[in-house]
Write a protein that holds these residues in place. Structure first.
Motif, PDB file in Angstrom:
ATOM      1  N   PHE A   1       0.869  -1.255   0.033  1.00 24.59           N
ATOM      2  CA  PHE A   1      -0.033   0.105  -0.234  1.00 24.59           C
ATOM      3  C   PHE A   1       0.879   1.212  -0.092  1.00 24.59           C
ATOM      4  N   TYR A   2       1.873   1.313   0.887  1.00 27.65           N
ATOM      5  CA  TYR A   2       2.714   2.481   0.999  1.00 27.65           C
ATOM      6  C   TYR A   2       3.582   2.800  -0.219  1.00 27.65           C
ATOM      7  N   ARG A   3       3.977   1.735  -0.807  1.00 34.70           N
ATOM      8  CA  ARG A   3       4.747   1.703  -1.984  1.00 34.70           C
ATOM      9  C   ARG A   3       3.748   2.384  -3.293  1.00 34.70           C
ATOM     10  N   LEU A   4       2.690   1.694  -3.595  1.00 33.18           N
ATOM     11  CA  LEU A   4       1.877   2.235  -4.398  1.00 33.18           C
ATOM     12  C   LEU A   4       1.373   3.788  -4.248  1.00 33.18           C
ATOM     13  N   HIS A   5       0.770   3.869  -2.924  1.00 36.30           N
ATOM     14  CA  HIS A   5       0.311   5.357  -2.581  1.00 36.30           C
ATOM     15  C   HIS A   5       1.429   6.043  -2.865  1.00 36.30           C
ATOM     16  N   ASN A   6       2.659   6.094  -2.428  1.00 33.96           N
ATOM     17  CA  ASN A   6       3.759   6.936  -2.262  1.00 33.96           C
ATOM     18  C   ASN A   6       4.269   7.397  -3.773  1.00 33.96           C
ATOM     19  N   LYS A   7       4.071   6.308  -4.822  1.00 31.18           N
ATOM     20  CA  LYS A   7       4.394   6.430  -6.207  1.00 31.18           C
ATOM     21  C   LYS A   7       3.379   7.225  -6.850  1.00 31.18           C
ATOM     22  N   ILE A   8       1.943   7.341  -6.436  1.00 32.65           N
ATOM     23  CA  ILE A   8       1.130   7.794  -7.267  1.00 32.65           C
ATOM     24  C   ILE A   8       0.435   9.171  -6.717  1.00 32.65           C
ATOM     25  N   SER A   9       0.635   9.157  -5.463  1.00 38.20           N
ATOM     26  CA  SER A   9      -0.032  10.353  -4.861  1.00 38.20           C
ATOM     27  C   SER A   9       0.978  11.507  -4.757  1.00 38.20           C
ATOM     28  N   ASP A  10       0.257  12.836  -4.576  1.00 39.86           N
ATOM     29  CA  ASP A  10       1.107  14.159  -4.409  1.00 39.86           C
ATOM     30  C   ASP A  10       1.890  14.326  -3.513  1.00 39.86           C
ATOM     31  N   GLN A  11       1.204  13.620  -2.228  1.00 39.46           N
ATOM     32  CA  GLN A  11       1.757  13.992  -0.758  1.00 39.46           C
ATOM     33  C   GLN A  11       2.021  12.544  -0.318  1.00 39.46           C
ATOM     34  N   PRO A  12       3.429  12.041  -0.388  1.00 40.89           N
ATOM     35  CA  PRO A  12       3.725  10.780   0.223  1.00 40.89           C
ATOM     36  C   PRO A  12       3.674  10.611   1.456  1.00 40.89           C
ATOM     37  N   LEU A  13       3.280   9.629   1.816  1.00 39.17           N
ATOM     38  CA  LEU A  13       2.940   9.086   3.473  1.00 39.17           C
ATOM     39  C   LEU A  13       4.229   8.664   4.211  1.00 39.17           C
ATOM     40  N   PRO A  14       4.311   8.775   5.355  1.00 42.20           N
ATOM     41  CA  PRO A  14       5.610   8.519   5.911  1.00 42.20           C
ATOM     42  C   PRO A  14       5.301   7.120   6.204  1.00 42.20           C
ATOM     43  N   GLU A  15       6.393   6.120   5.924  1.00 39.61           N
ATOM     44  CA  GLU A  15       6.273   4.814   6.055  1.00 39.61           C
ATOM     45  C   GLU A  15       6.081   4.401   7.509  1.00 39.61           C
ATOM     46  N   ASN A  16       5.417   3.283   7.892  1.00 43.26           N
ATOM     47  CA  ASN A  16       5.540   2.733   9.273  1.00 43.26           C
ATOM     48  C   ASN A  16       4.988   3.685  10.284  1.00 43.26           C
ATOM     49  N   VAL A  17       4.239   4.883  10.032  1.00 47.15           N
ATOM     50  CA  VAL A  17       3.921   5.675  10.779  1.00 47.15           C
ATOM     51  C   VAL A  17       2.299   5.696  10.879  1.00 47.15           C
ATOM     52  N   GLY A  18       1.621   5.509  12.317  1.00 45.00           N
ATOM     53  CA  GLY A  18       0.447   5.484  12.299  1.00 45.00           C
ATOM     54  C   GLY A  18      -0.320   6.939  12.479  1.00 45.00           C
ATOM     55  N   ASP A  19      -1.527   6.780  13.442  1.00 50.55           N
ATOM     56  CA  ASP A  19      -2.189   8.016  13.630  1.00 50.55           C
ATOM     57  C   ASP A  19      -1.287   8.229  14.967  1.00 50.55           C
ATOM     58  N   PHE A  20      -0.754   7.474  15.875  1.00 48.78           N
ATOM     59  CA  PHE A  20      -0.112   8.098  16.973  1.00 48.78           C
ATOM     60  C   PHE A  20       1.070   9.197  16.852  1.00 48.78           C
ATOM     61  N   ARG A  21       0.838  10.389  17.077  1.00 46.91           N
ATOM     62  CA  ARG A  21       1.675  11.363  17.003  1.00 46.91           C
ATOM     63  C   ARG A  21       1.524  12.368  17.709  1.00 46.91           C
ATOM     64  N   LEU A  22       2.377  13.581  18.111  1.00 46.38           N
ATOM     65  CA  LEU A  22       2.035  14.725  18.828  1.00 46.38           C
ATOM     66  C   LEU A  22       1.821  15.756  17.716  1.00 46.38           C
ATOM     67  N   MET A  23       0.734  16.776  17.968  1.00 44.33           N
ATOM     68  CA  MET A  23       0.586  17.615  17.008  1.00 44.33           C
ATOM     69  C   MET A  23       0.276  18.871  17.917  1.00 44.33           C
ATOM     70  N   ASP A  24       1.098  19.981  17.366  1.00 39.41           N
ATOM     71  CA  ASP A  24       0.674  21.320  18.224  1.00 39.41           C
ATOM     72  C   ASP A  24      -0.484  21.804  17.887  1.00 39.41           C
ATOM     73  N   ARG A  25      -1.148  22.634  18.605  1.00 41.65           N
ATOM     74  CA  ARG A  25      -2.500  23.191  18.361  1.00 41.65           C
ATOM     75  C   ARG A  25      -2.615  23.651  16.881  1.00 41.65           C
ATOM     76  N   CYS A  26      -1.588  24.564  16.383  1.00 40.92           N
ATOM     77  CA  CYS A  26      -1.709  25.074  14.953  1.00 40.92           C
ATOM     78  C   CYS A  26      -1.907  24.009  13.991  1.00 40.92           C
ATOM     79  N   VAL A  27      -1.395  22.898  14.305  1.00 36.84           N
ATOM     80  CA  VAL A  27      -1.502  21.677  13.372  1.00 36.84           C
ATOM     81  C   VAL A  27      -3.041  21.119  13.262  1.00 36.84           C
TER      82      VAL A  27
END
Ligand code: UDP
Ligand code: MG
Length: 326
Positions: A154-180
């Motif tokens: 999925f990551y390989r295909l997705h990152n080949k054809i979409s404008d915005q690559p997804l970082p691999e092996n990263v899920g929804d677990f992340r810290l985001m600043d309020r601005c994000v």
């Protein structure tokens, strides 16, 4: 003219910090208590962090809500957004992100597959000035073989054809600043592939590594079919290449058939009418029929999504929000 964001990254090292966790829960009565206990344990020494846990009850049919309400009566850090039915994890996350009040926000699974200790590391990176700190899985060895391979493809295909690559092996677990989080709220689409949206908004990003453990209790809510649809959602949300490829395929096939037509005409002129040819006819007819059906199917995927999007239905509906004082 783009959107202007008002919030500026502010807090310095050692300053007090408001942290919001967003926890989507769907039939998680088995894990809620374990989760709260672990969070309490991890943050009890953190005097500078005040914590808010926003549980989004995604239409659980077990006792999850009752359990959460009970815990809330003795734990004012808990807030509950009760959705009117099961809307799926993406919608539940969206609901949670709209309800949070903290300066930094971390979406986290309730099954402790996202280890809460990692949040402390994330906060340290945020204090260095990063606005997004991704939780990066160093290995997926606790996932099944099928899940690992399909994720890779999925990551390989997705990152080949979409404008915005997804970082691999990263899920929804992340810290985001309020601005994000505010930036995410300016995205109007109602089909929300959160991983893609997270990546799309950008911002100053870094990551911390962690080992993804197995679920502490209960069962995974994502089976093969759901994952397949999730992958389709991801690709169709961020790329239109699957639509365009048919033009080129069509051109290639037409060129081939055109040459074949010339060949047949010439052969007929030189060697006369030749009736046999059933096999090649059949192959051409079925092959082209198949191609056309696939093409129509792809069109359907996009058309269907455009149709749903055009209805402008809300992403989720809230039955009730339970704040600690209620
Ligand atoms: N979840 C949800 N709604 C759903 C499915 C899952 O809110 O329709 C939540 C679930 O309660 C958990 C998180 O999403 O907190 C991740 O789900 P799960 O552990 O089943 O997924 P996996 O880790 O197997 O990908
Ligand atoms: Mg899980």
């Amino acid at each position: 003219m783009g959107n202007h964001l008002t919030y500026q990254h502010g807090t310095q090292l050692g300053e007090h910090l408001e942290l919001s966790l967003v926890i989507p829960v769907f039939n998680e009565a088995a894990t809620v208590d374990l989760f709260i206990a672990r969070i309490t344990d991890v943050f009890k020494a953190e005097a500078l962090v005040s914590l808010e846990m926003v549980f989004v009850n995604d239409g659980s049919t077990d006792t999850t809500l009752e359990l959460l309400l009970q815990r809330q009566s003795t734990d004012p850090r808990i807030r509950i957004v009760d959705l009117s039915r099961n809307f799926g994890k993406e919608a539940a996350l969206t609901a949670g992100l709209e309800a949070v009040t903290g300066q930094v926000v971390v979406p986290i699974d309730v099954d402790l597959q996202d280890p809460p200790e990692v949040i402390l590391e994330m906060i340290a990176r945020w204090r260095e000035g990063y606005e997004v700190v991704l939780g990066h899985r160093v290995s997926r060895r606790n996932d099944s073989w099928a899940k690992q391979t399909s994720a890779n493809w999925f990551y390989r295909l997705h990152n080949k054809i979409s404008d915005q690559p997804l970082p691999e092996n990263v899920g929804d677990f992340r810290l985001m600043d309020r601005c994000v989080v505010e930036a995410l709220q300016t995205l109007p689409e109602s089909r929300r592939f959160m991983k893609g949206l997270f990546a799309w908004v950008g911002f100053r990003t870094t990551h911390v590594d962690y080992e993804r453990p197995e679920r502490v209790a209960g069962e995974s809510k994502f089976n093969g079919w759901r994952l397949w649809n999730f992958a389709l959602e991801g690709i169709t949300s961020f790329s239109t290449d699957p639509l365009k490829v048919w033009t080129y395929l069509g051109v290639c096939v037409s060129l081939v058939s055109f040459s074949f037509a010339i060949f047949i005409v010439l052969r007929t002129l030189f060697t006369g009418v030749d009736v046999p040819g059933y096999a090649s006819l059949m192959v051409a007819v079925t092959f082209l029929g198949g191609l056309q059906l696939i093409g129509i199917g792809v069109l359907g995927e996009y058309l269907g999504r455009t149709y749903i999007e055009s209805k402008r239905r809300p992403v989720y509906l809230v039955r009730r929000v339970y704040d600690a004082k209620d």
